[in-house]
Scaffold this active site. Structure first.
Site, PDB file in Angstrom:
ATOM      1  CG  ASP A   6      -1.998 -19.839   3.982  1.00 35.62           C
ATOM      2  OD1 ASP A   6      -1.130 -19.793   3.111  1.00 35.62           O
ATOM      3  OD2 ASP A   6      -1.790 -20.306   5.115  1.00 35.62           O
ATOM      4  CE1 TYR A   8      -2.911  -3.135   0.979  1.00 39.45           C
ATOM      5  CE2 TYR A   8      -4.422  -1.292   0.830  1.00 39.45           C
ATOM      6  CZ  TYR A   8      -4.190  -2.643   0.838  1.00 39.45           C
ATOM      7  OH  TYR A   8      -5.240  -3.511   0.711  1.00 39.45           O
ATOM      8  CE  LYS A  31       1.190 -17.370   2.043  1.00 38.73           C
ATOM      9  NZ  LYS A  31       0.695 -18.678   2.405  1.00 38.73           N
ATOM     10  CG  ASP A  87      -7.696  -3.919   2.691  1.00 37.76           C
ATOM     11  OD1 ASP A  87      -8.820  -3.707   3.183  1.00 37.76           O
ATOM     12  OD2 ASP A  87      -7.354  -3.459   1.590  1.00 37.76           O
TER      13      ASP A  87
END
Ligand code: NAP
Length: 398
Positions: free
Chosen positions: A263, A147, A214, A287
């Site tokens: 995930d 972002y 992640k 987000d």
């Protein structure tokens, strides 16, 4: 007498009984939800002999029409000066100079935490069987990650140059014609976000902070975020918090800091929601996660949010949905998101009784099945009311 909110030398907000709070009404359905929310805020504050001196500032379409500027400097200055503000949704100008007004405000005020509490209110229609088990507070990093806006478009001279550099200097294989985005995750940015999450967990009696990342794939960005989180816990919070590996998952009366890969987190917030409490995560994960979780407890019509810099004291609280232009001016949509953003703001200001009263009255209203169209269409035997009537029903139950 109306007064400014200030920051003390010790870094605490000093809130007068009549604070001046700037607000942006918002575009589209902002004309409906803001007056409805204000009705509730003023009535709840008055019950505790408090008053907010609301100060309107402009942004979005209203600002553009009146000043030719989507985000006038006076608006940013007002948020800087008065520290705390609240806003409705804003249209993202297409083809304008600003990519997103919300992102611009976050960057200009360095609002590094996006705070998204997610809990269920009895009676709210939900797609899951046990929405009551969802009670999480997400701390989403708000300034870094993909972002940051560091992107070059496929085929441009900048992209060609960058690809050449990465091939020559780094030995990276990148296809011709690729667009490239850069994902910066810094130690400072990660630690200040996780610090805020741990402090929140400690001060609100929460049991755990889960670092969602992640890092199995993106080792030096997402993986580093995780590692810095554990490092920070040891460096600054060893008396009140402890990392999973340092206690074998047995924190005693300290806050447990653990981590989960993004995930699997999306599965487990559905299958084992009770295991998540405070969550600290990077910008993109946060987000997705905050909207997915909002859906679990009734959707974006009532999900609140706050953007906060705990060091400078700046905070902008906001409805998390967009302007829903097709409903603008119809007195129809759910004002719950901006009302609960106000609750979050009052909690942040230390006006806990005002916040708790609004939550209780909102719960009572929904429990009586008095709701706006979005909930009514999912509930049996609901009494559908207008946006303003929903607000009045809350006021009647304060
Ligand atoms: P949106 O305005 O959030 O609307 C999408 C759908 O969400 C609506 O059609 C409606 O669903 C539901 N919804 C939104 N607000 C609701 C409310 N208060 N009560 C009940 N339901 C509500 O998203 P969008 O259409 O993608 O975006 C429209 C504009 O908003 C764009 O200019 C976008 O850039 C901007 N935006 C601003 C913000 C912000 O300021 N924070 C955030 C997101 C988007 P149904 O049709 O099913 O009734």
């Amino acid at each position: 007498m109306p007064e400014k909110i200030t920051m003390s030398a010790e870094g605490r907000l000093v809130v007068p009984d009549e604070p001046i709070i700037p607000f942006i009404e918002g575009d589209g359905t902002g004309v409906d939800i803001w007056p409805a929310a204000k009705l509730v805020f003023d009535a709840a504050a008055a019950k505790h002999n408090k008053r907010v001196a609301w100060k309107e500032v402009l942004a979005g379409e209203k600002a553009y029409k009146e000043t030719g500027n989507w985000l006038p400097e006076e608006t940013v200055d007002a948020f800087k000066e008065y520290l705390i503000g609240i806003k409705g949704p804003l249209t993202t100008p297409v083809g304008g100079g600003i990519r997103s007004l919300n992102v611009a405000l976050r960057q200009l005020l360095d609002l590094y935490v996006c705070l998204r509490p997610v809990r269920w209110f009895k009676g709210v229609p939900s797609p899951v069987r046990h929405p009551e088990l969802v009670d999480m507070v997400i701390f989403r990093e708000n300034t870094e990650d993909v972002y940051a806006g560091l992107e070059v478009q496929s085929g441009t001279p900048e992209a060609v140059r960058l690809i050449e550099y990465l091939r020559d200097q780094m030995g990276w294989k990148i296809k011709d014609g690729s667009g490239i985005g850069i994902k910066p995750i810094s130690e400072e940015g990660s630690k200040r976000l996780i610090r805020a999450a741990i402090k929140y967990a400690v001060s609100h009696g929460r049991k755990s902070v889960t670092l969602v990342h992640k890092g199995n794939i993106q080792k030096f960005t997402e993986g580093a975020f995780r590692n810095w989180g554990y490092e920070l816990t040891r460096e600054e919070f060893s008396d009140v918090a402890v990392g999973w590996d340092d206690c074998g998952g047995e924190p005693g009366d300290r806050v447990l800091v653990k981590d989960a890969i993004a995930d699997i987190t999306f599965q487990q917030v559905l299958t084992r929601p009770a295991e998540f409490d405070v969550v600290a995560t990077t910008n993109l994960n946060g987000d997705y996660l905050s909207d997915a979780l909002a859906a679990q407890v009734g959707g974006i019509g009532i999900a609140p949010g706050g953007n906060i810099n705990y060091v400078t004291g700046h905070g902008v609280f906001e409805a998390t949905h967009g302007t829903a232009p097709k409903y603008a001016g119809q007195d129809k949509v759910n004002p719950g998101s901006v009302i609960l953003s106000g609750v979050l703001m009052f909690e942040h200001l230390g006006w806990e009784e005002v916040a708790a009263d609004i939550v209780r009255a909102l719960e009572a209203t929904i429990a009586e099945k008095i709701v706006t169209y979005d909930f009514a269409r999912l509930m049996e035997g609901a009494k559908e009311v207008k946006c303003s009537e929903f607000a009045q029903a809350i006021v009647d139950r304060l």
